[in-house]
Every structure is written in structure tokens, then in C-alpha cells.
Write a protein that holds these residues in place. Structure first.
Motif, mmCIF file in Angstrom:
data_model
loop_
_atom_site.group_PDB
_atom_site.id
_atom_site.type_symbol
_atom_site.label_atom_id
_atom_site.label_comp_id
_atom_site.label_asym_id
_atom_site.label_seq_id
_atom_site.Cartn_x
_atom_site.Cartn_y
_atom_site.Cartn_z
ATOM 1 N N ALA A 116 0.837 -1.208 0.000
ATOM 2 C CA ALA A 116 0.000 0.000 0.000
ATOM 3 C C ALA A 116 0.865 1.248 0.000
ATOM 4 O O ALA A 116 0.557 2.224 -0.699
ATOM 5 C CB ALA A 116 -0.919 -0.007 1.229
ATOM 6 N N LEU A 117 1.966 1.217 0.767
ATOM 7 C CA LEU A 117 2.871 2.377 0.792
ATOM 8 C C LEU A 117 3.501 2.601 -0.566
ATOM 9 O O LEU A 117 3.611 3.740 -1.040
ATOM 10 C CB LEU A 117 3.954 2.171 1.859
ATOM 11 N N ARG A 118 3.925 1.501 -1.208
ATOM 12 C CA ARG A 118 4.543 1.639 -2.540
ATOM 13 C C ARG A 118 3.540 2.169 -3.552
ATOM 14 O O ARG A 118 3.867 3.011 -4.390
ATOM 15 C CB ARG A 118 5.111 0.294 -2.992
ATOM 16 N N GLU A 119 2.304 1.669 -3.483
ATOM 17 C CA GLU A 119 1.268 2.145 -4.397
ATOM 18 C C GLU A 119 0.988 3.632 -4.163
ATOM 19 O O GLU A 119 0.822 4.403 -5.106
ATOM 20 C CB GLU A 119 -0.019 1.338 -4.221
ATOM 21 N N GLY A 120 0.956 4.035 -2.898
ATOM 22 C CA GLY A 120 0.762 5.448 -2.577
ATOM 23 C C GLY A 120 1.847 6.314 -3.172
ATOM 24 O O GLY A 120 1.587 7.402 -3.703
ATOM 25 N N VAL A 123 -3.924 12.101 -6.348
ATOM 26 C CA VAL A 123 -3.649 12.388 -4.935
ATOM 27 C C VAL A 123 -4.562 11.569 -4.034
ATOM 28 O O VAL A 123 -4.120 10.997 -3.024
ATOM 29 C CB VAL A 123 -3.804 13.895 -4.638
ATOM 30 N N ALA A 124 -5.828 11.503 -4.399
ATOM 31 C CA ALA A 124 -6.774 10.714 -3.602
ATOM 32 C C ALA A 124 -6.355 9.253 -3.560
ATOM 33 O O ALA A 124 -6.410 8.605 -2.499
ATOM 34 C CB ALA A 124 -8.180 10.855 -4.176
ATOM 35 N N GLY A 158 -3.718 4.838 -0.134
ATOM 36 C CA GLY A 158 -2.727 3.821 0.180
ATOM 37 C C GLY A 158 -1.822 4.225 1.333
ATOM 38 O O GLY A 158 -1.338 3.368 2.080
ATOM 39 N N ASP A 159 -1.558 5.528 1.472
ATOM 40 C CA ASP A 159 -0.648 6.025 2.515
ATOM 41 C C ASP A 159 -1.134 7.417 2.909
ATOM 42 O O ASP A 159 -0.805 8.409 2.263
ATOM 43 C CB ASP A 159 0.783 6.083 1.957
ATOM 44 N N PRO A 160 -1.920 7.530 3.977
ATOM 45 C CA PRO A 160 -2.532 8.815 4.357
ATOM 46 C C PRO A 160 -1.540 9.923 4.678
ATOM 47 O O PRO A 160 -1.919 11.090 4.676
ATOM 48 C CB PRO A 160 -3.352 8.449 5.610
ATOM 49 N N ASN A 161 -0.276 9.564 4.911
ATOM 50 C CA ASN A 161 0.743 10.574 5.223
ATOM 51 C C ASN A 161 1.813 10.641 4.141
ATOM 52 O O ASN A 161 2.949 11.029 4.421
ATOM 53 C CB ASN A 161 1.377 10.269 6.585
ATOM 54 N N GLU A 210 4.770 13.413 -0.627
ATOM 55 C CA GLU A 210 4.660 13.978 -1.977
ATOM 56 C C GLU A 210 3.205 14.276 -2.323
ATOM 57 O O GLU A 210 2.883 15.323 -2.888
ATOM 58 C CB GLU A 210 5.259 13.026 -3.008
ATOM 59 N N ALA A 211 2.315 13.357 -1.960
ATOM 60 C CA ALA A 211 0.892 13.562 -2.229
ATOM 61 C C ALA A 211 0.361 14.754 -1.457
ATOM 62 O O ALA A 211 -0.439 15.549 -1.977
ATOM 63 C CB ALA A 211 0.100 12.306 -1.863
ATOM 64 N N LEU A 212 0.800 14.915 -0.218
ATOM 65 C CA LEU A 212 0.361 16.055 0.585
ATOM 66 C C LEU A 212 0.877 17.368 0.005
ATOM 67 O O LEU A 212 0.181 18.391 0.013
ATOM 68 C CB LEU A 212 0.830 15.886 2.032
ATOM 69 N N LEU A 213 2.096 17.323 -0.531
ATOM 70 C CA LEU A 213 2.645 18.533 -1.152
ATOM 71 C C LEU A 213 1.853 18.904 -2.403
ATOM 72 O O LEU A 213 1.545 20.078 -2.636
ATOM 73 C CB LEU A 213 4.116 18.302 -1.499
ATOM 74 N N VAL A 214 1.492 17.896 -3.181
ATOM 75 C CA VAL A 214 0.668 18.145 -4.368
ATOM 76 C C VAL A 214 -0.701 18.669 -3.954
ATOM 77 O O VAL A 214 -1.250 19.587 -4.582
ATOM 78 C CB VAL A 214 0.538 16.873 -5.228
#
Length: 201
Positions: A12-16, A39-40, A45-48, A51-55
Motif C-alpha cells: 500500500a505504501l509503494r502504491e501510494g 492524490v486521492a 494507500g498512505d494517508p501521510n 509527496e501527495a500532501l505537497l501536491v
């Protein structure tokens, strides 16, 4: 078993991470709707995922949700610190905070945060674009900052478009204009870039 659970969590972390970097590329190409979806998926996959949070912070700025953008940047910074990410990530956080100050009309603080970002990473494209916008707002020459943004990491498409509209050397102007259209045919500046391209034919 515990091993199975751990393997699923790692997957899940890798997918995130994969979805997060896809979102970053989509924002870079000004494909904001696609980036929202990615981003969603990343945060599912990884709520924290930093990179996704920055986007998400960048998307918040794009949508005018400066409060939400600030919260996402704070979460990204905390997650990056926990995971030991390099100074280049902190530079991008500083650049985003500078962008938030710029959007609030505080050019001096935006410039300070942009300079802080460049101290952390001299090649931070977001920071150089921020300083270019500050230069425009304060009636200074933005071209050196735009050049640095284009030559930096994760070169913002906006910087490429701005250079195409401001350079006076036809070959370079046309090169940047073609690069912009190739990467974002329906980007924000496509009308102005189309005008540039008419003189390139």
C-alpha cells in the motif's frame, strides 16, 4: 499472519508513492483534475504520503483554498521529517509557503521564503518561479528567475510559458513555446503561447 499484514502494508505504501509521483507530474503539466484523482489514490494507500500532501497543497492554492493548502503543507513537512526526506523536499515546502504569502499579497515575506527555499536547494524550480512572480509584482526583471526555474528540478510549466512570452531571441522563444504546447496543449497560457507560435511558422 503478521508477515502477510506487513507485506500488504508495504504494498500500500509503494502504491501510494507511485500515485503521488504521478500526481506531481500531472500538476507539472497543469492537468489539475487528473492530479486530484491521483492524490486521492495516493493518500488512500498512505494517508501521510509526503509527496501527495505537497501536491494537495499546490492544488489547494490552484483552487483558492489557501487554508487547506497551508494545512497540507504542514502535514507534508511533518511526514517528511518523520521519514528523513532530504533538504530538497523542505525547499519545496518553503516555496509553497512563500506562494501562500504571495497569494495573500505579502511580497516581502514571499521573497524571504523563496530565498530560504533556494538556500535549501539551489535548483528548486518552484522557488525560482515564486521569485519570478515577486519580481513581476515589484516591477523587476523576472527573466533570471524564470531561467533558473526552467533549468531547475521539476521545472514548472508556467515558467516555460512565461519565458516564451518574454524572451526576445526568436529561436529560444519558439523553442520554449513548442515545449509548453507539447506538455500542456490546454494549459493556462495556451492562448498567449499560440500567439507566440504564429510568429514561429
Amino acid at each position: 499472519s503478521l508477515a502477510t499484514v506487513r507485506a500488504a502494508a508495504d504494498a500500500a505504501l509503494r502504491e501510494g508513492e507511485v500515485w503521488a509521483y504521478r500526481a506531481a507530474l500531472e500538476v507539472q503539466a497543469e492537468s489539475f483534475s487528473d492530479a486530484e484523482t491521483s492524490v486521492a489514490r495516493a493518500l488512500r494507500g498512505d494517508p501521510n504520503q509526503p509527496e501527495a500532501l505537497l501536491v494537495r497543497a499546490l492544488l489547494g492554492i490552484e483552487e483558492g483554498d489557501l487554508t487547506g493548502a497551508a494545512r497540507a503543507a504542514d502535514r507534508a513537512e511533518r511526514s517528511a521529517t518523520t521519514r528523513g526526506l532530504p533538504p530538497s523536499f523542505a525547499a519545496r515546502v518553503a516555496a509553497i509557503r512563500g506562494r501562500l504569502r504571495f497569494e495573500a499579497g505579502d511580497e516581502p515575506d514571499a521573497a524571504r521564503l523563496g530565498a530560504q527555499a533556494i538556500e535549501l536547494d539551489a535548483h528548486a524550480g518552484l522557488a525560482h518561479l515564486l521569485l519570478a512572480d515577486v519580481a513581476i509584482a515589484t516591477h523587476e526583471d523576472p527573466v533570471p528567475h524564470l531561467r533558473a526555474a526552467v533549468q531547475g528540478t521539476a521545472a514548472p510549466l508556467e515558467a516555460i510559458g512565461r519565458l516564451a512570452m518574454r524572451l526576445r531571441t526568436r529561436s529560444k522563444t519558439c523553442g520554449f513555446a513548442h515545449a509548453y504546447v507539447e506538455r500542456a496543449p490546454t494549459g493556462y497560457d495556451h492562448d498567449e503561447i499560440d500567439d507566440v507560435l504564429r510568429h514561429c511558422r
